[in-house]
Structures are given as structure tokens and as C-alpha cells.
Design a protein around this motif. Structure first.
Motif, PDB file in Angstrom:
ATOM      1  N   PRO A 216      67.063  61.708 -53.493  1.00  0.00           N
ATOM      2  CA  PRO A 216      68.443  62.125 -53.784  1.00  0.00           C
ATOM      3  C   PRO A 216      69.048  62.845 -52.584  1.00  0.00           C
ATOM      4  CG  PRO A 216      66.967  62.737 -55.579  1.00  0.00           C
ATOM      5  CD  PRO A 216      66.100  62.307 -54.431  1.00  0.00           C
ATOM      6  N   ILE A 217      70.216  62.373 -52.166  1.00  0.00           N
ATOM      7  CA  ILE A 217      70.871  62.968 -50.998  1.00  0.00           C
ATOM      8  C   ILE A 217      72.354  63.187 -51.275  1.00  0.00           C
ATOM      9  CG2 ILE A 217      69.297  61.975 -49.280  1.00  0.00           C
ATOM     10  CD1 ILE A 217      71.517  59.825 -48.768  1.00  0.00           C
ATOM     11  N   SER A 218      72.926  64.061 -50.469  1.00  0.00           N
ATOM     12  CA  SER A 218      74.382  64.175 -50.401  1.00  0.00           C
ATOM     13  C   SER A 218      74.824  63.611 -49.064  1.00  0.00           C
ATOM     14  CB  SER A 218      74.826  65.637 -50.519  1.00  0.00           C
ATOM     15  OG  SER A 218      74.325  66.384 -49.422  1.00  0.00           O
ATOM     16  N   ILE A 219      76.049  63.115 -49.025  1.00  0.00           N
ATOM     17  CA  ILE A 219      76.637  62.604 -47.788  1.00  0.00           C
ATOM     18  C   ILE A 219      77.975  63.298 -47.608  1.00  0.00           C
ATOM     19  CG2 ILE A 219      77.401  60.555 -46.526  1.00  0.00           C
ATOM     20  CD1 ILE A 219      75.584  58.875 -48.337  1.00  0.00           C
TER      21      ILE A 219
ATOM     22  N   GLY B 189      82.564  66.068 -49.086  1.00  0.00           N
ATOM     23  CA  GLY B 189      81.380  65.434 -49.657  1.00  0.00           C
ATOM     24  C   GLY B 189      81.747  64.188 -50.440  1.00  0.00           C
ATOM     25  N   TRP B 190      80.867  63.195 -50.402  1.00  0.00           N
ATOM     26  CA  TRP B 190      81.114  61.949 -51.137  1.00  0.00           C
ATOM     27  C   TRP B 190      80.953  62.180 -52.636  1.00  0.00           C
ATOM     28  CZ3 TRP B 190      78.782  56.927 -48.697  1.00  0.00           C
ATOM     29  CH2 TRP B 190      79.206  56.813 -47.356  1.00  0.00           C
TER      30      TRP B 190
ATOM     31  N   PRO C 180      73.614  67.487 -53.965  1.00  0.00           N
ATOM     32  CA  PRO C 180      73.319  66.375 -54.874  1.00  0.00           C
ATOM     33  C   PRO C 180      72.665  66.797 -56.186  1.00  0.00           C
ATOM     34  CG  PRO C 180      71.677  66.452 -53.166  1.00  0.00           C
ATOM     35  CD  PRO C 180      72.674  67.534 -52.847  1.00  0.00           C
ATOM     36  N   PHE C 181      73.412  67.503 -57.022  1.00  0.00           N
ATOM     37  CA  PHE C 181      72.930  67.833 -58.356  1.00  0.00           C
ATOM     38  C   PHE C 181      73.798  67.142 -59.401  1.00  0.00           C
ATOM     39  CE2 PHE C 181      71.381  71.704 -56.055  1.00  0.00           C
ATOM     40  CZ  PHE C 181      70.036  71.372 -56.130  1.00  0.00           C
ATOM     41  N   ASN C 182      75.084  67.001 -59.109  1.00  0.00           N
ATOM     42  CA  ASN C 182      75.972  66.258 -59.982  1.00  0.00           C
ATOM     43  C   ASN C 182      75.727  64.764 -59.744  1.00  0.00           C
ATOM     44  OD1 ASN C 182      78.191  64.890 -61.088  1.00  0.00           O
ATOM     45  ND2 ASN C 182      79.568  66.603 -60.732  1.00  0.00           N
ATOM     46  N   PRO C 183      75.471  63.990 -60.812  1.00  0.00           N
ATOM     47  CA  PRO C 183      75.160  62.558 -60.602  1.00  0.00           C
ATOM     48  C   PRO C 183      76.223  61.799 -59.822  1.00  0.00           C
ATOM     49  CG  PRO C 183      74.631  63.191 -62.843  1.00  0.00           C
ATOM     50  CD  PRO C 183      75.335  64.376 -62.216  1.00  0.00           C
TER      51      PRO C 183
ATOM     52  N   PRO D 279      81.344  60.922 -38.115  1.00  0.00           N
ATOM     53  CA  PRO D 279      79.945  61.135 -38.495  1.00  0.00           C
ATOM     54  C   PRO D 279      79.823  61.859 -39.830  1.00  0.00           C
ATOM     55  CG  PRO D 279      80.574  62.626 -36.725  1.00  0.00           C
ATOM     56  CD  PRO D 279      81.736  61.704 -36.935  1.00  0.00           C
ATOM     57  N   VAL D 280      78.683  61.665 -40.471  1.00  0.00           N
ATOM     58  CA  VAL D 280      78.380  62.332 -41.736  1.00  0.00           C
ATOM     59  C   VAL D 280      77.090  63.129 -41.586  1.00  0.00           C
ATOM     60  CG1 VAL D 280      79.503  60.542 -43.126  1.00  0.00           C
ATOM     61  CG2 VAL D 280      77.039  60.398 -42.663  1.00  0.00           C
ATOM     62  N   THR D 281      76.952  64.132 -42.428  1.00  0.00           N
ATOM     63  CA  THR D 281      75.687  64.848 -42.556  1.00  0.00           C
ATOM     64  C   THR D 281      74.979  64.316 -43.788  1.00  0.00           C
ATOM     65  OG1 THR D 281      76.541  66.860 -41.509  1.00  0.00           O
ATOM     66  CG2 THR D 281      74.594  67.098 -42.917  1.00  0.00           C
ATOM     67  N   ILE D 282      73.746  63.922 -43.632  1.00  0.00           N
ATOM     68  CA  ILE D 282      72.934  63.402 -44.731  1.00  0.00           C
ATOM     69  C   ILE D 282      71.859  64.441 -45.038  1.00  0.00           C
ATOM     70  CG2 ILE D 282      71.355  61.575 -45.446  1.00  0.00           C
ATOM     71  CD1 ILE D 282      72.886  59.710 -43.528  1.00  0.00           C
TER      72      ILE D 282
END
Length: 199
Positions: free
Chosen positions: A97-100, A114-115, A136-139, A80-83
Motif C-alpha cells: 500500500p502506497i500513497s502518491i 495527494g492522489w 494511504p489509510f483511506n481506501p 515528479p511524485v513522491t511514492i
């Protein structure tokens, strides 16, 4: 006067429609909204494409970072991942904008899960691998979810570099997740655990 009113009304409808599309709520396989900070399995939309996501080292390379592939067993939901989004909202919407981040599991790399998008100089391709901060701040670590079909089917995009959206899918040659604009991966989200929103 009627012509001006009609044009104004048409413009408002178009703006409203665009707003609705841009803020469409992302739904899981139960039809519930994806929660900001929720944990989900990311699964192929169709059978015959493997199971959920898992991690592996890239063949012929250093064991780290870990790259992303599919479970061979279609009945396995994978890891599983956290979104999550830094936006102070309870639910995930399209284009947000999200992080995974994969759930914290023992791994030989001792790196964040993190992805992030990593270019491969030898192939010219860009892969999605672990090692990202999960913010999710770094592109290269910023992703978004976009709807591509009915029945809560979506794709994941990345906006690294110029900000142009680039679709994520699997490379046929090595089965690893990467930037494959021609063949986006149709996916669905299944709840992993009942968790509270970050808000």
C-alpha cells in the motif's frame, strides 16, 4: 512416503514462489529499487503516448480539484511524485500500500496534491485527482504498483471500496487518469532526485 515428501516440497515451492511474487522489488529505469519516500517521474512505457504526468482542471467543471493528464510533449517528464508507504521499510515492493503525491507546486486549488479516486456521478467513471492527504489509510487514496512486463514495466492499481484491485489508466475521451480496468497504463519510473528513504 516419497509421495508425501513430494507434495510437501511442491507446496513449499508454491508458497515460496507466491511470496516472491508478492514481494517483488519495484525497479526504476536505472534498475535501482524504488525508495520509500523517493521522488520519481511516472512515464508511459512506450513512445507515442505523451510525456510524463501533469495537472489540469476538468473541462466544463469547477477548476478544483486538479485532475491528472499527460504532457503533450513526449520529451517532458512532467511533474515528479513522491511514492511512500507507512511501512517502515526502505524499498517499495509490489502490492505494498502506497500513497502518491505530486511535488508541492503552486496551484489555484490550494489543496494537498495527494492522489485520490473520485467518482463522477454524471459519467459513472472514477477519476484519479488531487486532494488526497498523502497517507494511504483511506481506501480511495491507497494505491499499489504491480509488474506487468519485462524491463521494469509496471501498472498502478487502487483498492477502494471492496478491496478489489482496480487498474489505473487514461480515458481516451478526455485524456484524464482514472479507473480503467480494461486498459491499464504501462509505466516506468525515472528518478527525479536523489533522496533518502523515509526509514
Amino acid at each position: 512416503m516419497a509421495s508425501i515428501f513430494l507434495k510437501s516440497t511442491t507446496t513449499l515451492i508454491l508458497i515460496f514462489s507466491a511470496f516472491c511474487i508478492a514481494t517483488a522489488i519495484i525497479l526504476d529505469t536505472d534498475g535501482d529499487a524504488l525508495r520509500n519516500g523517493g521522488q520519481y517521474y511516472i512515464l508511459p512505457q512506450s513512445i507515442g503516448f505523451g510525456g510524463g504526468l501533469t495537472l489540469k482542471s476538468k473541462s466544463g467543471y469547477s477548476p478544483c480539484p486538479l485532475y491528472i493528464t499527460r504532457e503533450n510533449d513526449e520529451t517532458s517528464p512532467g511533474i515528479p511524485v513522491t511514492i511512500a508507504s507507512p511501512a517502515r521499510i526502505a524499498i517499495i515492493t509490489s502490492s505494498l500500500p502506497i500513497s502518491i503525491v505530486f511535488n508541492d507546486i503552486p496551484n489555484i486549488c490550494m489543496q494537498p496534491l495527494g492522489w485520490q479516486v473520485i467518482p463522477d456521478g454524471t459519467t459513472g467513471q472514477s477519476y484519479v485527482a488531487t486532494g488526497g492527504s498523502g497517507i494511504p489509510f483511506n481506501p480511495t487514496e491507497t494505491f499499489s504498483i504491480e509488474q506487468i512486463g519485462d524491463n521494469n514495466v509496471y501498472k498502478i492499481s487502487n483498492k477502494a471500496g471492496s478491496g478489489e484491485a482496480r487498474d489505473v489508466g487514461f480515458f481516451e475521451k478526455d485524456g484524464l487518469l482514472g479507473i480503467t480496468n480494461d486498459i491499464p497504463l504501462p509505466i516506468v519510473f525515472r528518478k527525479a532526485f536523489d533522496v533518502l528513504s523515509m526509514v
